[in-house]
Write an enzyme that holds these catalytic residues in place. Structure first.
Site, PDB file in Angstrom:
ATOM      1  N   CYS A 194      32.007  46.420  34.811  1.00 17.84           N
ATOM      2  CA  CYS A 194      31.951  46.809  35.953  1.00 17.84           C
ATOM      3  C   CYS A 194      32.356  48.368  35.523  1.00 17.84           C
ATOM      4  O   CYS A 194      32.801  48.667  34.987  1.00 17.84           O
ATOM      5  CB  CYS A 194      33.542  46.159  36.998  1.00 17.84           C
ATOM      6  SG  CYS A 194      33.018  46.643  38.610  1.00 17.84           S
ATOM      7  N   SER A 250      37.674  46.390  49.685  1.00  9.35           N
ATOM      8  CA  SER A 250      39.072  46.419  48.760  1.00  9.35           C
ATOM      9  C   SER A 250      39.600  48.103  48.606  1.00  9.35           C
ATOM     10  O   SER A 250      38.364  49.336  48.752  1.00  9.35           O
ATOM     11  CB  SER A 250      38.909  46.578  47.128  1.00  9.35           C
ATOM     12  OG  SER A 250      40.065  46.068  46.101  1.00  9.35           O
ATOM     13  N   GLU A 301      32.863  35.822  33.178  1.00 10.24           N
ATOM     14  CA  GLU A 301      34.511  34.537  33.359  1.00 10.24           C
ATOM     15  C   GLU A 301      33.752  33.930  34.832  1.00 10.24           C
ATOM     16  O   GLU A 301      33.237  35.195  35.819  1.00 10.24           O
ATOM     17  CB  GLU A 301      35.409  35.222  33.250  1.00 10.24           C
ATOM     18  CG  GLU A 301      35.434  35.143  31.726  1.00 10.24           C
ATOM     19  CD  GLU A 301      37.144  35.623  31.145  1.00 10.24           C
ATOM     20  OE1 GLU A 301      37.930  35.493  29.676  1.00 10.24           O
ATOM     21  OE2 GLU A 301      37.555  36.857  31.994  1.00 10.24           O
ATOM     22  N   CYS A 321      35.213  31.072  42.317  1.00  7.94           N
ATOM     23  CA  CYS A 321      35.076  32.834  41.759  1.00  7.94           C
ATOM     24  C   CYS A 321      33.832  33.404  41.037  1.00  7.94           C
ATOM     25  O   CYS A 321      34.213  32.592  39.758  1.00  7.94           O
ATOM     26  CB  CYS A 321      36.371  32.961  41.698  1.00  7.94           C
ATOM     27  SG  CYS A 321      36.464  35.325  41.058  1.00  7.94           S
ATOM     28  N   CYS A 334      37.500  50.908  38.265  1.00 12.17           N
ATOM     29  CA  CYS A 334      39.099  50.381  39.154  1.00 12.17           C
ATOM     30  C   CYS A 334      40.053  50.468  37.782  1.00 12.17           C
ATOM     31  O   CYS A 334      40.099  49.797  37.270  1.00 12.17           O
ATOM     32  CB  CYS A 334      39.131  49.876  40.096  1.00 12.17           C
ATOM     33  SG  CYS A 334      37.531  49.533  41.128  1.00 12.17           S
ATOM     34  N   CYS A 383      42.024  46.665  37.110  1.00  9.03           N
ATOM     35  CA  CYS A 383      41.047  45.484  37.044  1.00  9.03           C
ATOM     36  C   CYS A 383      40.777  45.563  35.909  1.00  9.03           C
ATOM     37  O   CYS A 383      40.140  46.536  35.158  1.00  9.03           O
ATOM     38  CB  CYS A 383      40.233  45.690  38.160  1.00  9.03           C
ATOM     39  SG  CYS A 383      39.206  44.389  37.684  1.00  9.03           S
ATOM     40  N   CYS A 407      43.555  37.315  39.840  1.00  6.48           N
ATOM     41  CA  CYS A 407      42.201  38.982  40.395  1.00  6.48           C
ATOM     42  C   CYS A 407      42.744  39.728  39.977  1.00  6.48           C
ATOM     43  O   CYS A 407      44.114  40.715  39.445  1.00  6.48           O
ATOM     44  CB  CYS A 407      43.110  39.282  42.273  1.00  6.48           C
ATOM     45  SG  CYS A 407      42.119  40.147  42.986  1.00  6.48           S
TER      46      CYS A 407
END
Length: 342
Positions: free
Chosen positions: A109, A212, A89, A102, A113, A116, A331
């Site tokens: 990933c 982050s 995306e 973005c 985290c 997320c 986000c």
């Protein structure tokens, strides 16, 4: 082979090995990235024989836009299908003076985290440089020239620095005169804190780096961001103090606030201490919920209090307001689920 995956030097080597002049490389790549051709035979100032040879060896691989959604605030989310069936995306965030895209650097990933949605996507695959820049190519292809993308942030799916070589190659294409001709200052790469790669990126490029953080105690960050067990807070901040930061620049940190987890006044005060001696900018990010999460959004008054503590101590702090939340484009919400395919 996808021509979008080549830099000028790589294409020049291919051309000269076959008896062609190297100056053709930037001509060809301008047609690819700036004129956004879909057929190499359409390159007007390239000899016909060379065009035919290029067509035999190269293609212009398109990403399939499976779904395009526009949020109430004008944010646009693109669901792209890759050649192997994986999905990624990208999010276009328009504002008065800029259009920020973005983009994703991986499908999925592996950083884990907890706040997320992308961390739930498995298996993880690195994107090629061509697949990374194709996201800009596809968005530009659908827009008039006067509404071109002005800024690019590597804050979509994936950890950019875990795909270091392809990300840096994509940055080369984005900033080149024969590519998208973006200033490096208009490109930001976000990382969970891969310290060696952070140091390499600042040496190899001139892009902006955002780290982050999202916790001020190792035990909390270990849980929220497992990478902290490899690169704990003291290692990250020691590295940040050694960064070659220009006089007018700052080291940027992103801090996602989670209700009752990392949003107390004590957390803000610890963050002040951690940032001592660093010219820092802190982007405070309200948590954006996604299906299956156990976290909740910090109350607005707590977010404002957190920011005020930083400001009172002379730290540049701002709130990054959520955009596109109603279409899961904010986000931490990108997950490219299969069921979203049109």
């Amino acid at each position: 082979m996808d021509l979008k995956n080549f830099t000028q030097d790589e294409l020049a080597r291919w051309l000269t090995a076959r008896g062609h002049r190297s100056f053709r490389a930037p001509q060809i790549l301008k047609w690819v990235h700036q004129h956004r051709l879909t057929d190499v035979r359409q390159m007007g100032n390239v000899p016909l024989a060379l065009r035919e040879e290029l067509a035999q060896h190269f293609s212009l691989v398109r990403l399939d836009c499976s779904k395009h959604t526009t949020a109430d605030d004008g944010t646009e989310k693109y669901l792209f299908s890759l050649a192997d069936g994986r999905r990624i995306e990208s999010v276009l965030i328009p504002s008065e003076n800029r259009r920020t895209l973005c983009i994703s650097s991986q499908a999925g990933c592996a950083m884990g985290c907890q706040f997320c949605a992308t961390a739930q996507v498995r298996p993880v695959r690195d994107l090629t440089a061509g697949e990374i820049v194709s996201q800009i190519w596809e968005v530009q292809y659908r827009r008039p020239q006067h509404q071109a993308v002005t800024n690019v942030v590597f804050m979509g799916m994936g950890e950019p620095l875990a795909n270091y070589d392809h990300v840096v190659k994509a940055v080369t294409i984005l900033t080149a005169a024969w590519g998208y001709h973006l200033s490096p200052r208009r490109i930001t790469v976000s990382t969970v804190g891969l310290v060696p790669q952070m140091q390499r990126l600042l040496h190899d490029t001139k892009v902006n780096l955002t780290i982050s953080l999202s916790a001020t105690i190792d035990a909390v960050r270990d849980t929220l961001m497992p990478i902290n067990r490899r690169y704990p807070l003291d290692v990250i901040f020691e590295a940040c103090r050694s960064f070659p930061v220009a006089p007018r620049n700052r080291v940027t940190f992103a801090y996602t606030l989670l209700n009752g987890v990392n949003d107390a006044e004590a957390d803000a005060k610890r963050l002040v201490s951690l940032l001592h001696g660093i010219r820092a900018k802190v982007n405070l990010i309200p948590f954006n919920p996604f299906p299956g999460t156990s976290f909740s959004v910090s109350p607005r008054h707590r977010l404002l209090r957190f920011r005020q503590i930083l400001l009172d101590r002379g730290i540049h702090a701002s709130i990054r307001e959520s955009r596109g939340q109603d279409v899961q484009a904010a986000c931490g919400q990108l997950a490219a689920p299969l069921e979203q395919a049109a």
